[in-house]
Design a protein around this motif. Structure first.
Motif, PDB file in Angstrom:
ATOM      1  N   MET A   1       0.812  -1.216   0.000  1.00 37.93           N
ATOM      2  CA  MET A   1       0.000   0.000   0.000  1.00 37.93           C
ATOM      3  C   MET A   1       0.849   1.272   0.000  1.00 37.93           C
ATOM      4  N   LEU A   2       2.152   1.115   0.197  1.00 37.10           N
ATOM      5  CA  LEU A   2       3.026   2.282   0.190  1.00 37.10           C
ATOM      6  C   LEU A   2       2.948   3.006  -1.146  1.00 37.10           C
ATOM      7  N   GLU A   3       2.788   2.231  -2.234  1.00 31.89           N
ATOM      8  CA  GLU A   3       2.715   2.826  -3.565  1.00 31.89           C
ATOM      9  C   GLU A   3       1.414   3.594  -3.801  1.00 31.89           C
ATOM     10  N   GLY A  28       9.531  11.975   1.120  1.00 30.72           N
ATOM     11  CA  GLY A  28       9.432  10.641   0.539  1.00 30.72           C
ATOM     12  C   GLY A  28       8.234  10.426  -0.367  1.00 30.72           C
ATOM     13  N   PHE A  29       7.319  11.376  -0.412  1.00 29.62           N
ATOM     14  CA  PHE A  29       6.137  11.239  -1.260  1.00 29.62           C
ATOM     15  C   PHE A  29       6.492  11.433  -2.734  1.00 29.62           C
ATOM     16  N   TYR A 262       6.199   7.341   9.579  1.00 27.11           N
ATOM     17  CA  TYR A 262       5.298   6.500  10.374  1.00 27.11           C
ATOM     18  C   TYR A 262       4.575   5.504   9.481  1.00 27.11           C
ATOM     19  N   LEU A 263       4.035   5.970   8.375  1.00 31.98           N
ATOM     20  CA  LEU A 263       3.268   5.095   7.483  1.00 31.98           C
ATOM     21  C   LEU A 263       4.165   4.061   6.813  1.00 31.98           C
ATOM     22  N   SER A 264       5.374   4.459   6.445  1.00 32.74           N
ATOM     23  CA  SER A 264       6.309   3.513   5.832  1.00 32.74           C
ATOM     24  C   SER A 264       6.622   2.361   6.776  1.00 32.74           C
ATOM     25  N   LYS A 265       6.902   2.702   8.029  1.00 38.13           N
ATOM     26  CA  LYS A 265       7.212   1.668   9.024  1.00 38.13           C
ATOM     27  C   LYS A 265       5.988   0.813   9.321  1.00 38.13           C
TER      28      LYS A 265
END
Length: 274
Positions: A1-3, A28-29, A262-265
């Motif tokens: 879902m990172l993508e 990072g976006f 936070y979301l990446s981790k």
């Protein structure tokens, strides 16, 4: 879902689109929802000249940023709102994205009461027809007192025979609807095609939307709901701070950076457990 992650440029309300693109890319976006709200955050507008629009496209290209949606909030209960949204569909063509995002009333005011849904349906019809003709999707946000939750939007969306979808804002459902997003998202997920990922602190009607992971929402639970439903649409991160706003651009940039980290981790750890 990172993508699927994007940043809503409204996070940079009060700052330039260049500030938004630079800060979000550094965090990072690589994807962005462009805010096109004349009365609030006008990073792009349908009235822009070809030269101005090309400058925005060059800015996005220079920083490797892709547009995933046009946030063109318009009060479609008024003639000028309908006209504005119709023109804003052209922005989705300009920036080669699939989605136009709006609520039904003013950007932040919620005084308008929609007594007759048939009027709203009739007002939206020419916009939907234009979207269909140009291969775009209109998504209605959980916003205001008329349609504060996903479940409150289902009947309206159904009336358009699958031509309109829901933009689910994870914090708006609390702020406007006094409803936690978990069961409501599950109940409406079949109609959701765009997400505003927003955190929430304080009382339900308190304007306090901090960096992702610094509020009260359980994002592991939310991502679990999205994964179970095989959700494939954009997940647009939005930070709206408090009524006083951020102290400066650096505070916005740091909040965006912490949100992405936070979301990446969270997503990486969550995937390892599957």
């Amino acid at each position: 879902m990172l993508e699927q992650l994007a940043i809503n440029s409204n996070t940079y309300h009060g700052y330039s689109l260049e500030d938004a693109v630079k800060g979000a890319r550094k965090a990072g976006f690589t994807q962005m929802e462009l805010s096109a709200v004349k009365s609030h955050t006008a990073h792009v507008l349908a009235e822009m000249s070809p030269k101005e629009l090309n400058s925005v496209k060059e800015l996005l290209r220079d920083y490797g940023m892709k547009c995933v949606g046009i946030g063109a909030h318009s009060n479609v209960m008024k003639e000028e709102g309908i006209t504005n949204l119709l023109k804003s569909v052209d922005l989705a063509v300009e920036f080669d994205c699939n989605y136009i995002i709006t609520a039904t009333g003013d950007t932040h005011e919620v005084a308008d009461v929609i007594d007759d849904q048939k009027v709203l349906v009739a007002n939206l019809e020419p916009i939907i027809e234009k979207c269909a003709k140009l291969g775009k999707v209109l998504v209605l946000e959980t916003h205001g007192h008329n349609f504060p939750t996903g479940t409150s939007l289902i009947k309206l969306v159904q009336s358009f025979n699958n031509r309109v979808k829901i933009n689910y804002d994870t914090a708006n459902v609390i702020f406007y609807g006094n409803t936690l997003p978990y069961e409501d998202l599950e109940a409406s997920i079949d109609y959701v095609e765009f997400i505003h990922l927003k955190d929430k602190l304080g009382l339900y009607n308190e304007w306090n939307f901090p960096a992702i992971g610094e509020g009260d929402l359980d994002f592991t639970k939310l991502f679990g709901i999205l994964k179970k439903a095989n959700y494939k649409g954009p997940i647009s991160v939005e930070i709206e701070f408090t009524p006083s706003g951020p102290a400066n651009l650096e505070e916005v940039n740091q909040s965006v950076k912490r949100s992405f980290s936070y979301l990446s981790k969270l997503i990486s750890a969550w995937k390892r457990k599957l």
